[in-house]
Design an enzyme around this catalytic site. Sequence first.
Site, PDB file in Angstrom:
ATOM      1  N   TYR A  65      -1.659  13.103   1.916  1.00  0.00           N
ATOM      2  CA  TYR A  65      -0.999  13.417   0.640  1.00  0.00           C
ATOM      3  C   TYR A  65      -0.764  14.924   0.496  1.00  0.00           C
ATOM      4  O   TYR A  65       0.189  15.342  -0.175  1.00  0.00           O
ATOM      5  CB  TYR A  65      -1.786  12.821  -0.533  1.00  0.00           C
ATOM      6  CG  TYR A  65      -1.571  11.328  -0.593  1.00  0.00           C
ATOM      7  CD1 TYR A  65      -0.355  10.798  -1.030  1.00  0.00           C
ATOM      8  CD2 TYR A  65      -2.541  10.457  -0.113  1.00  0.00           C
ATOM      9  CE1 TYR A  65      -0.129   9.434  -1.007  1.00  0.00           C
ATOM     10  CE2 TYR A  65      -2.316   9.082  -0.101  1.00  0.00           C
ATOM     11  CZ  TYR A  65      -1.103   8.574  -0.547  1.00  0.00           C
ATOM     12  OH  TYR A  65      -0.870   7.232  -0.517  1.00  0.00           O
ATOM     13  N   ASN A 102       8.699   5.848  -6.951  1.00  0.00           N
ATOM     14  CA  ASN A 102       8.471   7.088  -6.217  1.00  0.00           C
ATOM     15  C   ASN A 102       7.343   7.901  -6.844  1.00  0.00           C
ATOM     16  O   ASN A 102       7.196   7.939  -8.058  1.00  0.00           O
ATOM     17  CB  ASN A 102       9.744   7.927  -6.172  1.00  0.00           C
ATOM     18  CG  ASN A 102      10.857   7.228  -5.423  1.00  0.00           C
ATOM     19  OD1 ASN A 102      10.589   6.265  -4.697  1.00  0.00           O
ATOM     20  ND2 ASN A 102      12.082   7.677  -5.587  1.00  0.00           N
ATOM     21  N   ASP A 154       7.199  11.146  -6.021  1.00  0.00           N
ATOM     22  CA  ASP A 154       7.718  12.514  -6.068  1.00  0.00           C
ATOM     23  C   ASP A 154       8.156  12.862  -7.498  1.00  0.00           C
ATOM     24  O   ASP A 154       8.360  11.971  -8.321  1.00  0.00           O
ATOM     25  CB  ASP A 154       8.874  12.696  -5.060  1.00  0.00           C
ATOM     26  CG  ASP A 154      10.145  11.955  -5.467  1.00  0.00           C
ATOM     27  OD1 ASP A 154      10.648  12.189  -6.582  1.00  0.00           O
ATOM     28  OD2 ASP A 154      10.662  11.153  -4.655  1.00  0.00           O
ATOM     29  N   HIS A 207       3.836   3.728  -9.433  1.00  0.00           N
ATOM     30  CA  HIS A 207       2.960   3.893  -8.261  1.00  0.00           C
ATOM     31  C   HIS A 207       2.228   5.226  -8.267  1.00  0.00           C
ATOM     32  O   HIS A 207       1.693   5.637  -7.237  1.00  0.00           O
ATOM     33  CB  HIS A 207       3.776   3.738  -6.966  1.00  0.00           C
ATOM     34  CG  HIS A 207       4.237   2.329  -6.727  1.00  0.00           C
ATOM     35  ND1 HIS A 207       5.253   1.991  -5.871  1.00  0.00           N
ATOM     36  CD2 HIS A 207       3.806   1.149  -7.258  1.00  0.00           C
ATOM     37  CE1 HIS A 207       5.430   0.668  -5.873  1.00  0.00           C
ATOM     38  NE2 HIS A 207       4.576   0.139  -6.717  1.00  0.00           N
ATOM     39  N   CYS A 235     -14.877  15.856  -8.931  1.00  0.00           N
ATOM     40  CA  CYS A 235     -14.759  15.797 -10.384  1.00  0.00           C
ATOM     41  C   CYS A 235     -15.991  16.465 -11.012  1.00  0.00           C
ATOM     42  O   CYS A 235     -17.036  16.590 -10.358  1.00  0.00           O
ATOM     43  CB  CYS A 235     -14.700  14.324 -10.799  1.00  0.00           C
ATOM     44  SG  CYS A 235     -14.526  14.049 -12.561  1.00  0.00           S
ATOM     45  N   GLU A 274      22.575  -0.723   1.938  1.00  0.00           N
ATOM     46  CA  GLU A 274      22.551  -2.084   2.506  1.00  0.00           C
ATOM     47  C   GLU A 274      21.934  -3.023   1.475  1.00  0.00           C
ATOM     48  O   GLU A 274      21.166  -2.578   0.622  1.00  0.00           O
ATOM     49  CB  GLU A 274      21.722  -2.101   3.797  1.00  0.00           C
ATOM     50  CG  GLU A 274      20.278  -1.726   3.552  1.00  0.00           C
ATOM     51  CD  GLU A 274      19.570  -1.127   4.769  1.00  0.00           C
ATOM     52  OE1 GLU A 274      20.181  -1.042   5.841  1.00  0.00           O
ATOM     53  OE2 GLU A 274      18.401  -0.758   4.604  1.00  0.00           O
TER      54      GLU A 274
END
Length: 250
Positions: free
Chosen positions: A70, A106, A108, A123, A156, A222
Amino acid sequence: MANARSFVTFAPIPVDTETRVFVLTGAGISAESGIATFRDANGLWEKHRIEDVASPEGWARDAGVVWRFYSERRAQASTCAPNAAHVALAKLEAAIGDRLFLCTQNVDPLHERAGSRRVVHMHGELFKTRCERARCVSPPRFDDALYMDPAALPRCACGARLRPHICWFGEVPFDMDLIADALSACDVFVTIGSSGAVYPAAGFVAAARRAGRARAVYIGPEPPDNARDFDECRLGNATSAVPPLFDVRG
Ligand code: NAD
């Protein structure tokens, strides 16, 4: 099978003062911004096994490998700019406000960078980090740090490990209640650049049509795996097909 033709042969979708629009975006909308899609050859995903980098089991096995993956994606996304399709959706929101429900698979931040204000990231978000303990009270927070050193992973305040704020395979996507309400209320349902292979998102089009009168349109180069659930598949790249997609009236 939906009616699949080149997008240039379709008229814009009318959006009047009552029309509610649900837009689901997938990796394909960010492809022309330089972010590899899930199935892309040479994509980041090709070099990694999903089970290693995008599953709770992979995290339990080796958090360093997950954070490296990530971190690489954060570094790549930092260099990418929104494209004309992201901008067109931000303009649609500016025109119709909360009658647009923009849901993205996404992680992003390109919708936000284009100016969209209300984006549901089902997500998760690449530039957020949260505590791995579900019961921890600390909310997800903005984080653009890169964690490449497995010996220096973030923690954390409660002492548990911090993890990417991403919905991994096997986990439940975020905001599913909100999404269900919006699906049942929409008049127009559009998917842009999603293979129709990843559930539950791939089932949204059928849910929108079951719930009412939604007209369903797919945009991408497509036909997707769930093409039969759409009224129309407009074949083209997002940057060409999305800017002329809606005709906002009134
Ligand atoms: P996918 O990779 O399975 O499918 C991408 C789709 O985009 C394909 O159907 C392809 O035909 C289409 N496409 C390719 N170029 C396009 C273009 N220029 N314009 C329009 N469409 C184009 O992606 P998915 O269906 O979104 O699902 C994969 C999963 O991977 C999702 O859960 C998502 O969270 C994740 N993912 C996210 C990103 C991101 O955040 N940008 C990138 C890769 C994968």
